[in-house]
Design a protein around this motif. Structure first.
Motif, PDB file in Angstrom:
ATOM      1  N   GLN A 195     -16.169 -32.393  -5.426  1.00 42.26           N
ATOM      2  CA  GLN A 195     -16.801 -32.784  -4.168  1.00 42.26           C
ATOM      3  C   GLN A 195     -18.041 -31.954  -3.919  1.00 42.26           C
ATOM      4  OE1 GLN A 195     -15.807 -35.246  -1.973  1.00 42.26           O
ATOM      5  NE2 GLN A 195     -14.396 -35.856  -3.589  1.00 42.26           N
ATOM      6  N   VAL A 196     -18.996 -32.574  -3.286  1.00 43.23           N
ATOM      7  CA  VAL A 196     -20.254 -31.914  -2.942  1.00 43.23           C
ATOM      8  C   VAL A 196     -20.451 -32.001  -1.433  1.00 43.23           C
ATOM      9  CG1 VAL A 196     -22.757 -32.002  -3.187  1.00 43.23           C
ATOM     10  CG2 VAL A 196     -21.292 -32.437  -5.178  1.00 43.23           C
ATOM     11  N   GLN A 197     -20.856 -30.909  -0.851  1.00 46.67           N
ATOM     12  CA  GLN A 197     -21.191 -30.887   0.574  1.00 46.67           C
ATOM     13  C   GLN A 197     -22.685 -30.613   0.718  1.00 46.67           C
ATOM     14  OE1 GLN A 197     -18.517 -28.614  -0.532  1.00 46.67           O
ATOM     15  NE2 GLN A 197     -17.293 -30.479  -0.460  1.00 46.67           N
ATOM     16  N   LEU A 198     -23.302 -31.310   1.657  1.00 43.03           N
ATOM     17  CA  LEU A 198     -24.740 -31.183   1.890  1.00 43.03           C
ATOM     18  C   LEU A 198     -24.997 -30.906   3.362  1.00 43.03           C
ATOM     19  CD1 LEU A 198     -25.859 -34.331  -0.139  1.00 43.03           C
ATOM     20  CD2 LEU A 198     -25.862 -31.971  -0.939  1.00 43.03           C
ATOM     21  N   GLU A 199     -25.907 -29.999   3.634  1.00 44.39           N
ATOM     22  CA  GLU A 199     -26.256 -29.667   5.016  1.00 44.39           C
ATOM     23  C   GLU A 199     -27.752 -29.523   5.157  1.00 44.39           C
ATOM     24  OE1 GLU A 199     -24.254 -26.297   6.593  1.00 44.39           O
ATOM     25  OE2 GLU A 199     -25.098 -26.530   8.600  1.00 44.39           O
ATOM     26  N   GLU A 200     -28.344 -30.355   5.997  1.00 49.11           N
ATOM     27  CA  GLU A 200     -29.787 -30.332   6.226  1.00 49.11           C
ATOM     28  C   GLU A 200     -30.147 -29.409   7.381  1.00 49.11           C
ATOM     29  OE1 GLU A 200     -28.607 -34.737   5.463  1.00 49.11           O
ATOM     30  OE2 GLU A 200     -27.893 -33.023   6.643  1.00 49.11           O
ATOM     31  N   SER A 201     -31.384 -28.932   7.341  1.00 54.06           N
ATOM     32  CA  SER A 201     -31.947 -28.154   8.439  1.00 54.06           C
ATOM     33  C   SER A 201     -33.459 -28.268   8.385  1.00 54.06           C
ATOM     34  CB  SER A 201     -31.518 -26.686   8.357  1.00 54.06           C
ATOM     35  OG  SER A 201     -31.988 -26.101   7.155  1.00 54.06           O
ATOM     36  N   GLY A 202     -34.113 -27.864   9.451  1.00 55.95           N
ATOM     37  CA  GLY A 202     -35.567 -27.808   9.452  1.00 55.95           C
ATOM     38  C   GLY A 202     -36.256 -28.896  10.244  1.00 55.95           C
ATOM     39  N   GLY A 203     -35.495 -29.834  10.772  1.00 56.73           N
ATOM     40  CA  GLY A 203     -36.122 -30.872  11.571  1.00 56.73           C
ATOM     41  C   GLY A 203     -36.654 -30.320  12.883  1.00 56.73           C
ATOM     42  N   GLY A 204     -37.401 -31.157  13.584  1.00 54.52           N
ATOM     43  CA  GLY A 204     -37.939 -30.740  14.872  1.00 54.52           C
ATOM     44  C   GLY A 204     -39.001 -31.698  15.346  1.00 54.52           C
ATOM     45  N   SER A 205     -39.747 -31.248  16.331  1.00 54.55           N
ATOM     46  CA  SER A 205     -40.825 -32.055  16.899  1.00 54.55           C
ATOM     47  C   SER A 205     -42.166 -31.476  16.498  1.00 54.55           C
ATOM     48  CB  SER A 205     -40.702 -32.092  18.419  1.00 54.55           C
ATOM     49  OG  SER A 205     -39.489 -32.708  18.816  1.00 54.55           O
ATOM     50  N   VAL A 206     -43.094 -32.349  16.154  1.00 54.58           N
ATOM     51  CA  VAL A 206     -44.409 -31.917  15.701  1.00 54.58           C
ATOM     52  C   VAL A 206     -45.431 -32.972  16.096  1.00 54.58           C
ATOM     53  CG1 VAL A 206     -44.143 -32.976  13.429  1.00 54.58           C
ATOM     54  CG2 VAL A 206     -45.671 -31.015  13.704  1.00 54.58           C
ATOM     55  N   GLN A 207     -46.653 -32.560  16.271  1.00 56.32           N
ATOM     56  CA  GLN A 207     -47.716 -33.508  16.572  1.00 56.32           C
ATOM     57  C   GLN A 207     -48.206 -34.181  15.292  1.00 56.32           C
ATOM     58  OE1 GLN A 207     -50.707 -31.338  18.827  1.00 56.32           O
ATOM     59  NE2 GLN A 207     -49.827 -32.121  20.736  1.00 56.32           N
ATOM     60  N   ALA A 208     -48.740 -35.357  15.437  1.00 51.26           N
ATOM     61  CA  ALA A 208     -49.295 -36.085  14.299  1.00 51.26           C
ATOM     62  C   ALA A 208     -50.318 -35.206  13.586  1.00 51.26           C
ATOM     63  CB  ALA A 208     -49.927 -37.383  14.754  1.00 51.26           C
ATOM     64  N   GLY A 209     -50.260 -35.227  12.268  1.00 51.43           N
ATOM     65  CA  GLY A 209     -51.139 -34.386  11.469  1.00 51.43           C
ATOM     66  C   GLY A 209     -50.522 -33.065  11.076  1.00 51.43           C
ATOM     67  N   GLY A 210     -49.408 -32.734  11.708  1.00 48.62           N
ATOM     68  CA  GLY A 210     -48.751 -31.459  11.435  1.00 48.62           C
ATOM     69  C   GLY A 210     -47.842 -31.525  10.229  1.00 48.62           C
ATOM     70  N   SER A 211     -47.112 -30.419  10.015  1.00 45.27           N
ATOM     71  CA  SER A 211     -46.238 -30.290   8.845  1.00 45.27           C
ATOM     72  C   SER A 211     -44.863 -29.788   9.259  1.00 45.27           C
ATOM     73  CB  SER A 211     -46.849 -29.302   7.842  1.00 45.27           C
ATOM     74  OG  SER A 211     -48.102 -29.749   7.369  1.00 45.27           O
ATOM     75  N   LEU A 212     -43.878 -30.156   8.449  1.00 41.23           N
ATOM     76  CA  LEU A 212     -42.521 -29.635   8.581  1.00 41.23           C
ATOM     77  C   LEU A 212     -41.939 -29.486   7.193  1.00 41.23           C
ATOM     78  CD1 LEU A 212     -40.827 -31.658  11.500  1.00 41.23           C
ATOM     79  CD2 LEU A 212     -41.292 -29.201  11.465  1.00 41.23           C
ATOM     80  N   ARG A 213     -40.986 -28.563   7.060  1.00 43.54           N
ATOM     81  CA  ARG A 213     -40.277 -28.399   5.799  1.00 43.54           C
ATOM     82  C   ARG A 213     -38.783 -28.533   6.055  1.00 43.54           C
ATOM     83  NH1 ARG A 213     -39.286 -23.097   2.038  1.00 43.54           N
ATOM     84  NH2 ARG A 213     -39.513 -24.070  -0.010  1.00 43.54           N
ATOM     85  N   LEU A 214     -38.177 -29.512   5.399  1.00 43.21           N
ATOM     86  CA  LEU A 214     -36.743 -29.713   5.507  1.00 43.21           C
ATOM     87  C   LEU A 214     -36.030 -29.015   4.357  1.00 43.21           C
ATOM     88  CD1 LEU A 214     -36.577 -33.517   6.411  1.00 43.21           C
ATOM     89  CD2 LEU A 214     -36.910 -31.550   7.918  1.00 43.21           C
ATOM     90  N   THR A 215     -34.836 -28.531   4.645  1.00 39.16           N
ATOM     91  CA  THR A 215     -34.016 -27.864   3.645  1.00 39.16           C
ATOM     92  C   THR A 215     -32.645 -28.518   3.600  1.00 39.16           C
ATOM     93  OG1 THR A 215     -35.142 -25.758   3.984  1.00 39.16           O
ATOM     94  CG2 THR A 215     -32.969 -25.670   2.966  1.00 39.16           C
ATOM     95  N   CYS A 216     -32.101 -28.651   2.397  1.00 40.21           N
ATOM     96  CA  CYS A 216     -30.746 -29.182   2.220  1.00 40.21           C
ATOM     97  C   CYS A 216     -29.975 -28.205   1.340  1.00 40.21           C
ATOM     98  CB  CYS A 216     -30.799 -30.554   1.573  1.00 40.21           C
ATOM     99  SG  CYS A 216     -29.172 -31.215   1.107  1.00 40.21           S
ATOM    100  N   ALA A 217     -28.947 -27.610   1.909  1.00 37.30           N
ATOM    101  CA  ALA A 217     -28.112 -26.677   1.162  1.00 37.30           C
ATOM    102  C   ALA A 217     -26.920 -27.425   0.586  1.00 37.30           C
ATOM    103  CB  ALA A 217     -27.639 -25.557   2.079  1.00 37.30           C
ATOM    104  N   ALA A 218     -26.765 -27.331  -0.720  1.00 35.73           N
ATOM    105  CA  ALA A 218     -25.657 -28.008  -1.399  1.00 35.73           C
ATOM    106  C   ALA A 218     -24.582 -26.991  -1.764  1.00 35.73           C
ATOM    107  CB  ALA A 218     -26.151 -28.713  -2.648  1.00 35.73           C
ATOM    108  N   SER A 219     -23.329 -27.405  -1.677  1.00 32.66           N
ATOM    109  CA  SER A 219     -22.212 -26.549  -2.071  1.00 32.66           C
ATOM    110  C   SER A 219     -21.131 -27.415  -2.699  1.00 32.66           C
ATOM    111  CB  SER A 219     -21.670 -25.774  -0.868  1.00 32.66           C
ATOM    112  OG  SER A 219     -21.225 -26.669   0.139  1.00 32.66           O
ATOM    113  N   GLY A 220     -20.162 -26.756  -3.316  1.00 35.67           N
ATOM    114  CA  GLY A 220     -19.098 -27.486  -3.991  1.00 35.67           C
ATOM    115  C   GLY A 220     -19.419 -27.617  -5.470  1.00 35.67           C
TER     116      GLY A 220
END
Length: 127
Positions: A1-26
């Motif tokens: 089995q594999v477990q996945l957990e995302e983080s890094g979302g949020g609110s940003v203005q158009a033209g901006g940047s975000l970085r999402l992370t997904c930690a995998a385990s199992g």
């Protein structure tokens, strides 16, 4: 089995940047592909980007190509999505997904082939 957990979302203005992370385990050694999908309110889940865990080959959907970058760390248990030049239409819940079966390229952006999913992280882009 594999477990996945995302983080890094949020609110940003158009033209901006975000970085999402997904930690995998199992049983991460069994994963062949990891991907980022997104689902906007009232719309179907759509593929964004895929990476072949062992070879590093990447695939991008047309709406995100040249703006988003999918990557993984050397230990291959963390997945990233660097999102630049964000647009209002990028607003969605973003999901990390993984699959152990080997598929041909034409199927890799289809949600149905992915067995493991995270809970999602919300990205909101204001215009």
């Amino acid at each position: 089995q594999v477990q996945l957990e995302e983080s890094g979302g949020g609110s940003v203005q158009a033209g901006g940047s975000l970085r999402l992370t997904c930690a995998a385990s199992g049983t991460t050694y069994s994963i062949n592909y990891m991907a980022w999908f997104r689902q906007a309110s009232g719309k179907e889940r759509e593929g964004g980007a895929v990476i072949a865990v062992r070879g590093g080959t990447t695939i991008y959907a047309v709406p995100v190509k040249d703006r988003f970058t999918i990557s993984q760390d050397n230990a291959k248990i963390t997945l990233y999505l660097q999102m630049n030049s964000l647009k209002f239409e990028d607003t969605a819940m973003y999901y990390c997904a993984a699959v152990t079966v080997i598929w041909t390229r034409q199927f890799l952006l289809h949600a149905n082939i992915y067995r493991y999913w995270g809970q999602g992280t919300q990205v909101t882009v204001s215009s």
